[in-house]
Design a protein around this motif. Structure first.
Motif, short mmCIF file in Angstrom:
data_model
loop_
_atom_site.label_atom_id
_atom_site.label_comp_id
_atom_site.label_asym_id
_atom_site.label_seq_id
_atom_site.Cartn_x
_atom_site.Cartn_y
_atom_site.Cartn_z
N ILE A 182 49.11 37.13 59.15
CA ILE A 182 49.15 38.25 58.33
C ILE A 182 47.96 38.88 58.32
O ILE A 182 46.85 37.93 57.92
CB ILE A 182 49.92 37.79 57.16
CG1 ILE A 182 51.38 37.29 57.31
CG2 ILE A 182 49.95 39.46 56.34
CD1 ILE A 182 51.93 37.04 56.13
N ASP A 183 47.83 40.07 58.44
CA ASP A 183 46.44 40.88 58.08
C ASP A 183 46.43 41.06 56.79
O ASP A 183 46.63 42.25 56.14
CB ASP A 183 46.43 42.14 59.15
CG ASP A 183 45.25 42.73 58.75
OD1 ASP A 183 44.15 42.27 58.19
OD2 ASP A 183 45.16 44.05 59.22
N TRP A 184 45.69 40.31 56.13
CA TRP A 184 45.46 40.26 54.79
C TRP A 184 44.52 41.29 54.07
O TRP A 184 44.36 41.61 52.96
CB TRP A 184 44.98 38.74 54.18
CG TRP A 184 46.18 37.80 53.99
CD1 TRP A 184 46.67 36.80 55.01
CD2 TRP A 184 47.36 38.06 53.21
NE1 TRP A 184 47.62 36.40 54.65
CE2 TRP A 184 48.23 36.92 53.64
CE3 TRP A 184 47.74 38.67 52.14
CZ2 TRP A 184 49.37 36.73 52.91
CZ3 TRP A 184 48.75 38.47 51.26
CH2 TRP A 184 49.83 37.47 51.84
N ASP A 185 43.59 41.77 55.16
CA ASP A 185 42.69 42.76 54.73
C ASP A 185 43.45 44.26 54.12
O ASP A 185 43.01 45.02 53.50
CB ASP A 185 41.87 43.42 55.96
CG ASP A 185 40.73 42.35 56.14
OD1 ASP A 185 40.49 41.46 55.06
OD2 ASP A 185 40.13 42.46 57.11
N THR A 196 58.24 43.32 49.73
CA THR A 196 58.13 42.33 51.02
C THR A 196 57.26 42.70 52.04
O THR A 196 57.26 43.82 52.57
CB THR A 196 59.79 42.11 51.80
OG1 THR A 196 60.38 41.65 50.57
CG2 THR A 196 59.41 41.15 52.91
N ILE A 197 56.11 41.70 52.38
CA ILE A 197 55.26 42.14 53.47
C ILE A 197 55.34 41.57 54.82
O ILE A 197 54.93 42.00 55.77
CB ILE A 197 53.89 42.15 53.00
CG1 ILE A 197 53.34 40.73 52.80
CG2 ILE A 197 53.56 42.96 51.92
CD1 ILE A 197 51.85 40.29 52.40
N ASP A 226 40.93 31.24 54.06
CA ASP A 226 40.22 30.80 55.28
C ASP A 226 40.42 32.01 56.20
O ASP A 226 39.12 32.23 56.80
CB ASP A 226 41.08 29.76 56.07
CG ASP A 226 41.11 28.39 55.51
OD1 ASP A 226 40.35 28.33 54.43
OD2 ASP A 226 41.74 27.27 55.93
N GLN A 227 41.14 32.82 56.40
CA GLN A 227 41.16 34.15 57.18
C GLN A 227 39.96 35.06 56.52
O GLN A 227 39.17 35.47 57.31
CB GLN A 227 42.51 34.86 57.02
CG GLN A 227 42.48 36.00 57.93
CD GLN A 227 43.57 37.19 57.74
OE1 GLN A 227 43.38 37.89 56.90
NE2 GLN A 227 44.77 36.69 58.17
#
Length: 378
Positions: free
Chosen positions: A79-82, A60-61, A118-119
């Motif tokens: 959410i910071d997907w990097d 879980t993130i 998109d992010q």
């Protein structure tokens, strides 16, 4: 510590919780079709390597609001997907659950994917491609009421697909269910083991793997299939290689008791031998071409597990009642000193066995509600 959820077959939640505790998971809580727990990265790798019962280990993130598609999009975009993937990684999104406004899994998955890419496009000017077959990062989103649980799939392909079973007959048991049945009997390799209708050999193979302490994840590690976490940015290759080496050292070389699988179909028996060979345990299992009517006990005592036809999945139209009566007669006459277990999805047929059950364990074989029946043969 990271929060995780192990998805398991319905009815195996308590057993899977016990297994996860034995593997060092913390805060273990069984739920519906799964078990929540906490662990660190080392333990996450260990659980993927050693767990025999779960399908997937989800990490879980985040939890995000999801009253509707727009709220879900903004929550995912926040959410910071990097931290979890770069534009060079491929991704896939699987959506489960629903609420009043998000009741189509494909639309939900599309909203999530769009928010992520998109992010990436905003930050990097490029985005991840979608690969639904073999993604580098598999994202799971579960909708419940107005909250979405966002997870990464650390397992990749379902853990029940061990990787040793190239040959399968009709309606084979899942490896995870076979492992669960063996665990429910308490068999640990100290007495003989017999499957008188072994099909493609899943039960005797899973029993032998458990008794020899062979980690099921080793088969996947030996192939190009790999685990989900191995393509994550924080993957620790040295740690994984250390855990794999330790697992190989813990394997036992010998059983010391007979493990026997029988079937009356020569072709399916050939499949069983092929699977045992792929799993590396062929030398420990004796496969015999034998009709059930001719079965004999291979030792004075032991565990017998049988998954006979019960007229559901294979579409038998013949009357199976005489065969179930024959099973009961043979167990009574030839297996004194043994404990027998029969998996059945047909209560009417099990009455024809004519023996008193010592225990009835409710269990599901896929979507079929079954009973795992225990008989003490005196």
């Amino acid at each position: 510590m990271i929060n995780c959820f192990a998805t398991v077959a319905r009815g195996l939640e308590e057993l899977a919780a016990q297994e996860l505790e034995q593997l060092g998971a913390a805060g273990v809580e069984p739920g519906f079709c799964g078990v929540s727990f906490r662990c660190d990265r080392t333990r996450l790798y260990i659980i993927n390597l050693w767990a025999r019962l779960p399908f997937r280990i989800l990490v879980t993130i985040s939890h995000v609001p999801c009253r509707d598609g727009e709220a879900l999009y903004h929550g995912i975009h926040g959410i910071d997907w990097d931290r979890y993937l770069s534009p060079g990684h491929t991704l896939a999104v699987k959506a489960t659950g629903k609420n009043q406004r998000l009741n189509h899994s494909h639309f939900t998955a599309l909203q999530v994917k769009n928010a992520i890419v998109d992010q990436q496009q905003d930050r990097h000017g490029e985005r991840s491609d979608v690969d639904t077959e073999y993604p580098d990062v598999q994202i799971n989103v579960h909708i419940k009421d107005n909250k979405a649980t966002v997870s990464l799939d650390s397992s990749g392909n379902s853990l029940h697909r061990r990787g040793y079973r190239p040959a399968m007959g009709t309606a084979p048991l899942k490896e995870s269910l076979a492992a669960a049945l063996v665990q429910l009997t308490g068999w640990s390799g100290e007495v003989a083991f017999l499957d008188p209708m072994c099909g493609s050999g899943t039960l005797p193979i899973e029993a032998t793997l458990q008794a020899l302490n062979i980690a099921p994840g080793l088969f996947r590690d030996a192939t190009s299939q790999g685990f989900g976490f191995q393509t994550w940015p924080d993957y620790d290759k040295n740690l994984w290689q250390k855990l794999v080496a330790e697992a190989k050292k813990r394997q036992k070389a010998e059983l010391g008791v007979p493990v026997v699988g029988c079937d009356r179909d020569l072709d399916i028996l050939s499949d069983a031998r092929t699977n045992a060979d792929f799993s590396g345990v062929a030398e420990h299992i004796e496969f015999n071409y034998t009709d059930f009517a001719d079965i004999e006990a291979p030792a004075d005592s032991g565990i017998l597990i049988c998954n006979p036809p019960y007229g559901e999945r294979l579409g038998q139209s013949e009357n199976l009642a005489p065969f179930y009566k024959l099973m009961g007669d043979i167990l009574k006459q030839r297996f004194k000193g043994w404990t027998a277990y029969i998996l059945s999805g047909n209560k009417a047929l099990t009455k024809c066995i004519g023996l008193r059950t010592a225990r009835k364990i409710p269990i599901y074989n896929g979507s079929i509600p079954c009973q795992f029946l225990k008989y003490e043969m005196y």
